[in-house]
Scaffold this active site. Structure first.
Site, PDB file in Angstrom:
ATOM      1  CB  SER A  19      -0.971   0.109   1.053  1.00 47.53           C
ATOM      2  OG  SER A  19      -1.700   1.203   1.209  1.00 47.53           O
ATOM      3  CB  SER A  21      -2.431   4.237   2.459  1.00 48.52           C
ATOM      4  OG  SER A  21      -3.535   4.223   1.494  1.00 48.52           O
ATOM      5  CB  THR A  66      -7.397  -1.081   1.408  1.00 42.87           C
ATOM      6  OG1 THR A  66      -7.380  -1.391   0.216  1.00 42.87           O
ATOM      7  CG2 THR A  66      -6.525  -1.875   2.216  1.00 42.87           C
ATOM      8  CE  LYS A  70     -11.447   0.414  -0.640  1.00 41.45           C
ATOM      9  NZ  LYS A  70     -11.490   1.130  -1.963  1.00 41.45           N
ATOM     10  CG  ASN A  91     -12.043   5.096   1.329  1.00 43.90           C
ATOM     11  OD1 ASN A  91     -13.139   6.052   1.812  1.00 43.90           O
ATOM     12  ND2 ASN A  91     -11.234   5.783   0.557  1.00 43.90           N
ATOM     13  CG  ASP A 106     -12.029   4.954  -2.825  1.00 39.78           C
ATOM     14  OD1 ASP A 106     -10.995   5.535  -2.770  1.00 39.78           O
ATOM     15  OD2 ASP A 106     -12.421   3.836  -2.545  1.00 39.78           O
ATOM     16  N   GLY A 130     -16.783  -1.336 -16.021  1.00 38.96           N
ATOM     17  CA  GLY A 130     -16.485  -2.393 -14.775  1.00 38.96           C
ATOM     18  C   GLY A 130     -17.889  -2.056 -13.875  1.00 38.96           C
ATOM     19  N   GLY A 133     -15.880  -2.487  -7.087  1.00 33.92           N
ATOM     20  CA  GLY A 133     -16.250  -1.606  -6.060  1.00 33.92           C
ATOM     21  C   GLY A 133     -15.702  -0.176  -6.600  1.00 33.92           C
ATOM     22  N   GLY A 241      -4.552   7.224 -12.452  1.00 28.82           N
ATOM     23  CA  GLY A 241      -5.353   7.011 -11.297  1.00 28.82           C
ATOM     24  C   GLY A 241      -4.709   7.494 -10.300  1.00 28.82           C
TER      25      GLY A 241
HETATM   26  P1  NDP Z   1     -12.752  -5.341  -7.971  1.00 29.22           P
HETATM   27  O1  NDP Z   1     -12.168  -6.525  -7.839  1.00 29.22           O
HETATM   28  O2  NDP Z   1     -14.009  -5.026  -7.067  1.00 29.22           O
HETATM   29  O3  NDP Z   1     -13.460  -5.289  -9.594  1.00 29.22           O
HETATM   30  C1  NDP Z   1     -12.877  -5.166 -10.598  1.00 29.22           C
HETATM   31  C2  NDP Z   1     -13.680  -5.292 -11.801  1.00 29.22           C
HETATM   32  O4  NDP Z   1     -12.805  -5.176 -13.093  1.00 29.22           O
HETATM   33  C3  NDP Z   1     -14.835  -6.328 -12.277  1.00 29.22           C
HETATM   34  O5  NDP Z   1     -15.871  -5.923 -12.718  1.00 29.22           O
HETATM   35  C4  NDP Z   1     -14.043  -7.287 -12.878  1.00 29.22           C
HETATM   36  O6  NDP Z   1     -15.053  -8.196 -13.605  1.00 29.22           O
HETATM   37  C5  NDP Z   1     -13.535  -6.202 -14.073  1.00 29.22           C
HETATM   38  N1  NDP Z   1     -12.481  -6.787 -14.573  1.00 29.22           N
HETATM   39  C6  NDP Z   1     -11.123  -7.621 -14.237  1.00 29.22           C
HETATM   40  N2  NDP Z   1     -10.528  -8.038 -15.330  1.00 29.22           N
HETATM   41  C7  NDP Z   1     -11.220  -7.694 -16.378  1.00 29.22           C
HETATM   42  C8  NDP Z   1     -10.918  -7.937 -17.787  1.00 29.22           C
HETATM   43  N3  NDP Z   1      -9.851  -8.636 -18.256  1.00 29.22           N
HETATM   44  N4  NDP Z   1     -11.957  -7.698 -18.694  1.00 29.22           N
HETATM   45  C9  NDP Z   1     -12.863  -6.923 -18.260  1.00 29.22           C
HETATM   46  N5  NDP Z   1     -13.134  -6.732 -16.978  1.00 29.22           N
HETATM   47  C10 NDP Z   1     -12.522  -6.883 -16.111  1.00 29.22           C
HETATM   48  O7  NDP Z   1     -11.978  -4.233  -7.920  1.00 29.22           O
HETATM   49  P2  NDP Z   1     -11.989  -2.615  -7.595  1.00 29.22           P
HETATM   50  O8  NDP Z   1     -13.489  -2.346  -8.470  1.00 29.22           O
HETATM   51  O9  NDP Z   1     -11.935  -2.486  -6.178  1.00 29.22           O
HETATM   52  O10 NDP Z   1     -10.684  -2.099  -8.487  1.00 29.22           O
HETATM   53  C11 NDP Z   1     -10.709  -2.053  -9.961  1.00 29.22           C
HETATM   54  C12 NDP Z   1      -9.278  -1.371  -9.993  1.00 29.22           C
HETATM   55  O11 NDP Z   1      -9.544  -0.022  -9.738  1.00 29.22           O
HETATM   56  C13 NDP Z   1      -8.145  -1.795  -9.571  1.00 29.22           C
HETATM   57  O12 NDP Z   1      -7.102  -1.892 -10.515  1.00 29.22           O
HETATM   58  C14 NDP Z   1      -7.644  -0.687  -8.676  1.00 29.22           C
HETATM   59  O13 NDP Z   1      -6.289  -0.758  -8.468  1.00 29.22           O
HETATM   60  C15 NDP Z   1      -8.052   0.420  -8.988  1.00 29.22           C
HETATM   61  N6  NDP Z   1      -8.606   1.316  -7.857  1.00 29.22           N
HETATM   62  C16 NDP Z   1      -7.883   2.591  -7.976  1.00 29.22           C
HETATM   63  C17 NDP Z   1      -8.357   3.530  -6.798  1.00 29.22           C
HETATM   64  C18 NDP Z   1      -7.615   4.789  -6.838  1.00 29.22           C
HETATM   65  O14 NDP Z   1      -7.501   5.496  -5.976  1.00 29.22           O
HETATM   66  N7  NDP Z   1      -7.164   5.369  -8.090  1.00 29.22           N
HETATM   67  C19 NDP Z   1      -9.331   3.122  -5.868  1.00 29.22           C
HETATM   68  C20 NDP Z   1      -9.936   1.944  -5.990  1.00 29.22           C
HETATM   69  C21 NDP Z   1      -9.603   1.112  -6.860  1.00 29.22           C
HETATM   70  P3  NDP Z   1     -15.617  -9.598 -13.188  1.00 29.22           P
HETATM   71  O15 NDP Z   1     -16.527  -9.171 -12.004  1.00 29.22           O
HETATM   72  O16 NDP Z   1     -16.267  -9.963 -14.262  1.00 29.22           O
HETATM   73  O17 NDP Z   1     -14.428 -10.096 -12.582  1.00 29.22           O
END
Ligand code: NDP
Length: 277
Positions: A19, A21, A66, A70, A91, A106, A130, A133, A241
């Site tokens: 992390s 953070s 995290t 969450k 968060n 977030d 997507g 979360g 990001g």
């Molecule tokens: P989750 O695991 O909750 O969700 C991931 C999502 O991505 C799901 O909808 C999943 O689909 C989809 N996914 C994964 N691989 C693929 C693929 N190859 N093709 C299409 N869809 C895909 O993760 P989060 O939502 O928590 O986080 C998502 C991203 O956002 C992470 O990489 C994280 O690092 C980033 N993030 C950045 C933040 C910031 O402050 N900049 C804050 C929070 C997150 P399925 O359900 O079908 O698996």
């Protein structure tokens, strides 16, 4: 230096070793001259309730939460702010006298990152990719910031439908997206972190977006994702990001310290430098 008066801030997650953070908050606390320490705690799911009770018992100032806690942490708090309730995830935990309150920075953090980059989400036609979360936070944040329409698409259409129904967005099939009408595309999957990042970017209608469109990727490792590279090649505005990561931290810190004024730009810069490592 820590003293007997040093206050505790922390991160509850599993894993937490990578992390950013602690570095981000330590930089901010140092720049502000606040006597507090921010530590990362690796907490297994079975121990989450006791970890929250521990924060309460020792009078910690607050904490971040995290992956994977969450959602589960909400059951252990005294109150949840409405936006966090809508997103379905917390968060940040803030102390309000004896109560521990859950919030989500977030969503507003994402909006602040867009505004910093010169993208005004008010009245925008947005497409969110997507259904996890981060997508939930994006939808609520953009909706609350006054976006005109928020559509959501996911590789499992049923997940997009579920999410959209719950959060007041519009589910859409990627093939049916009218790209020329999109002002802002928010990449909120983890696909651009993985091995198929190149193939994933190639499925998106980046070439059909209008010239004024902004493309944001919530992923911050790598900073320049395949999606942002494609958008940049087209001359579109791109937002990585890192800004959201920094702003969610800044907004949490403002709440923990109950600051009257927002953090000064030089503090945000110190946090950004620390996030970059
Ligand atoms: P989750 O695991 O909750 O969700 C991931 C999502 O991505 C799901 O909808 C999943 O689909 C989809 N996914 C994964 N691989 C693929 C693929 N190859 N093709 C299409 N869809 C895909 O993760 P989060 O939502 O928590 O986080 C998502 C991203 O956002 C992470 O990489 C994280 O690092 C980033 N993030 C950045 C933040 C910031 O402050 N900049 C804050 C929070 C997150 P399925 O359900 O079908 O698996």
């Amino acid at each position: 230096m820590t003293t007997a008066r040093t206050r505790l801030l922390g991160l509850l997650g599993d894993p937490v070793a990578h992390s950013r953070s602690p570095a981000i908050h330590t930089a901010a606390l140092g720049a502000l001259g606040i006597d507090a320490s921010y530590l990362a705690f690796e907490v297994a799911g079975a121990d989450l309730g006791r970890a929250v009770a521990g924060l309460r018992a020792i009078g910690a100032l607050g904490a971040n939460v995290t992956v994977p806690h969450k959602v589960a942490v909400m059951a252990h708090l005294d109150a949840i702010e409405p936006a966090a309730r809508a997103i379905g995830a917390v968060n940040t935990i803030v102390r309000d006298e004896a109560r521990l309150v859950g919030l989500n920075t977030d969503a507003p953090g994402l909006v602040r990152a867009l505004l910093d980059a010169g993208c005004e989400p008010r009245s925008a036609n947005v497409l969110v990719l997507g259904a996890g979360g981060a997508a939930r936070a994006a939808i609520v944040g953009l909706r609350d910031a006054g976006a005109a329409h928020v559509s959501v698409t996911a590789r499992r259409p049923e997940r997009a439908e579920e999410l959209a129904g719950e959060l007041g967005a519009r589910p859409i099939d990627l093939a049916a997206v009218r790209a020329a009408e999109i002002d802002l595309l928010v990449q909120a999957t983890s696909a651009t972190m993985g091995e198929d990042a190149e193939a994933f970017a190639a499925t998106l209608p980046i070439d059909a977006l209008p010239a004024h469109a902004t493309v944001m990727d919530l992923v911050y490792a790598p900073l320049e994702t395949t999606v942002l590279r494609a958008a940049r090649a087209r001359g579109l505005r791109t937002v990585d990001g890192l800004g959201m990561l920094v702003w969610q931290a800044a907004l949490a810190l403002e709440r923990w310290l109950a600051l009257d004024d927002p953090l000064a730009p030089e503090i945000i810069d110190a946090m950004r430098r620390a996030a970059l490592g």
